[in-house]
Design an enzyme around this catalytic site. Structure first.
Site, PDB file in Angstrom:
ATOM      1  N   SER A  30       9.582   0.053   7.392  1.00  0.00           N
ATOM      2  CA  SER A  30       8.753  -1.144   7.271  1.00  0.00           C
ATOM      3  C   SER A  30       9.436  -2.383   7.847  1.00  0.00           C
ATOM      4  CB  SER A  30       8.397  -1.386   5.801  1.00  0.00           C
ATOM      5  OG  SER A  30       9.574  -1.531   5.025  1.00  0.00           O
ATOM      6  N   ASP A  71      10.311  -9.858  -3.014  1.00  0.00           N
ATOM      7  CA  ASP A  71      10.684  -9.188  -1.761  1.00  0.00           C
ATOM      8  C   ASP A  71      11.744 -10.040  -1.070  1.00  0.00           C
ATOM      9  OD1 ASP A  71      10.960  -7.969   0.659  1.00  0.00           O
ATOM     10  OD2 ASP A  71       8.833  -7.923   1.161  1.00  0.00           O
ATOM     11  N   HIS A  84      12.272  -7.927   3.371  1.00  0.00           N
ATOM     12  CA  HIS A  84      11.451  -8.233   4.546  1.00  0.00           C
ATOM     13  C   HIS A  84      11.502  -9.733   4.835  1.00  0.00           C
ATOM     14  CE1 HIS A  84       9.741  -4.402   2.944  1.00  0.00           C
ATOM     15  NE2 HIS A  84       9.732  -4.099   4.239  1.00  0.00           N
TER      16      HIS A  84
END
Length: 491
Positions: free
Chosen positions: A223, A464, A467
């Site tokens: 990802s 998060d 990312h």
């Protein structure tokens, strides 16, 4: 009575003869009169349509020119219908000259433009422009030679960054669209990476697309590479005057659940693709004694998506974050070689063997004359007080790290990548972004990884900090790919 009857035939014969002679005389007179009347109008054609001469032809004596050389009497009468061969003859009158090539329109000064010269002039100008651009690009490249692109610092630059405005790109999925999800600070958008020994040339989306013309660029990985893939779509989109000329060929929207996308740029006949592969080696399952299935990872077999990799001209690989997840980190009844599943296996050694499997596949399947391979290094996470699944946070960070041990951190995984690349036969460009991402604790989605439409307070339990927001840090990774393509073109 007999005398009268014998003279009657003589009278008829005499009358008939007289009448016939009168008619003949009349016709001859008409003929002579008509011929004489028409004779002047026939004269212009005499030179072109000569009347036949019953006399035998007389051979003309060869004439000589003023220098005493034989002269061809028919030479002046010849008409050349091929305009390319016809020479200008100053002795000819303009009104009798024959030329089958259309004359160019005279300009206001009376000069006749030469279309061929004009075309040649345009070509020369185009060549000069290309040479000038090439020389300018060469000068930029010379400044970059010998410069470590990955050793430097972040500088504030609101003029160049962001490369696209927040909310302007439709290819950013919800998890990375921080501004739309409620993040109010925006300074994190304006940082530019500055290598210590040089300056990166300004990002040029149109030039990047030109370098991709007729090619396919494919990002393969987890990802984090999807994060970079979405950034790539957005920065290249800025180079299009007609943004509708870019689309996903299967009509798919970008979502976490889908692992394969192909975006076509019609005007450049190129594609940018993403192929999901968490480990670059093959994931599988095994059945246990209870009839349930458990995941496995064959570290000696390449990922089953490898057939798609072969089609790409430029490949960007990554793997890393999934190697620290629970089952992968524990390594119990998980790692597999051949048909053997290790009851317990070290995750670091598994990572090393997986990278060797990937490197072997590259050496055996990539043609360095036609393909270019990048490996993007490990991207730093910034969890405080725990990990991604145990209360770690990065909320409230608004500036890059200024100092501290984290700036020099270089994980063991990256040292394994360095070793694998050095032993490869096919050259691989390492996008070594680890240290430049060490600074950017301010660039993660944190609590802004979900849309907050109802105005409720966003939960801070699970953040998060791996990312990156878009626009953001991955735009710089793609800037570095652009710079690498510049260097490759002049290597």
């Amino acid at each position: 009575m007999s005398t009268s009857s014998s003279s009657f035939p003589r009278t008829i014969v005499s009358y008939t003869l007289s009448t016939s002679l009168f008619i003949v005389f009349f016709l001859c007179s008409v003929f002579l009169f008509t011929r004489r009347a028409l004779e002047p109008s026939l004269s212009p054609y005499h030179a072109d349509i000569p009347l036949p001469d019953p006399r035998p032809p007389i051979e003309p004596l060869p004439s000589k020119d003023l220098n005493g050389k034989p002269h061809d009497a028919d030479a002046d009468l010849t008409v050349d219908t091929n305009p390319k061969k016809e020479e200008a003859d100053p002795r000819r009158d303009d009104d009798v000259a024959v030329n089958t090539k259309p004359k160019a329109t005279e300009d206001s000064d009376g000069a006749k433009p030469d279309l061929e010269d004009e075309g040649a002039s345009r070509k020369e100008e185009s060549v000069e422009e290309n040479n000038a651009e090439s020389a300018e690009e060469q000068a930029v490249v010379e400044k970059l030679r010998g410069c470590d692109l990955y050793k430097g610092s972040w500088v504030k630059d609101g003029d160049e960054y962001p490369l696209y405005q927040p909310g302007s790109c439709p290819y950013v999925d919800d998890a990375f669209d921080c501004q739309r999800n409620g993040r109010r600070d925006s300074d994190y958008l304006n940082w530019r990476w500055k290598p210590d020994g040089c300056d990166l040339p300004r990002f040029n989306a149109t030039d990047f697309l030109e370098k991709l013309r007729g090619k396919s660029l494919m990002l393969v990985g987890d990802s984090m590479n999807r994060n970079q893939f979405e950034s790539m779509l957005c920065v290249l989109r800025e180079g299009l005057s007609d943004k509708s000329r870019m689309y996903e060929v299967h009509g798919h929207n970008i979502t976490k659940g889908r692992g394969y996308f192909v975006f076509k740029f019609e005007d450049y006949n190129c594609t940018v693709e993403f192929v999901r592969s968490h480990f670059l080696v093959r994931e599988g399952v095994r059945a246990n004694a209870q009839g349930n299935t458990n995941p496995t990872l064959s570290i000696d077999r390449i990922d089953k998506s490898n057939g798609r990799w072969k089609r790409a001209n430029i490949l960007v690989f990554n793997t890393g974050h999934w190697w620290v997840h629970g089952k992968t980190a524990r390594g119990k009844n998980y790692y597999k070689e051949g048909d053997f599943i290790y009851p317990k296996f070290d995750a670091t050694e598994a990572y090393r063997r997986a990278l060797k499997t990937w490197a072997k596949w590259i050496d055996q399947n990539v043609n360095p004359q036609k393909q270019l391979v990048f490996y993007r290094g490990y991207s730093s996470a910034h969890f405080r007080g725990g990990e991604w699944d145990s209360g770690g946070s990065c909320n409230g960070e608004k500036e890059p790290v200024k100092k501290g041990s984290i700036l020099d951190s270089y994980p063991l995984k990256m040292k394994i990548v360095d070793e694998a690349i050095k032993e490869m036969q096919v050259p691989v460009i390492l996008l070594n972004v680890t240290k430049l991402t060490n600074f950017r604790k301010d660039g993660h989605p944190s609590i802004y990884g979900k849309i907050n439409l109802d105005g409720k307070k966003v939960s801070s339990r699970k953040q998060d900090c791996s990312h990156w927001c878009l626009p953001g840090v991955p735009d710089v990774w793609n800037h570095l790919i652009y710079v690498s393509l510049l260097l490759q073109a002049h290597s």
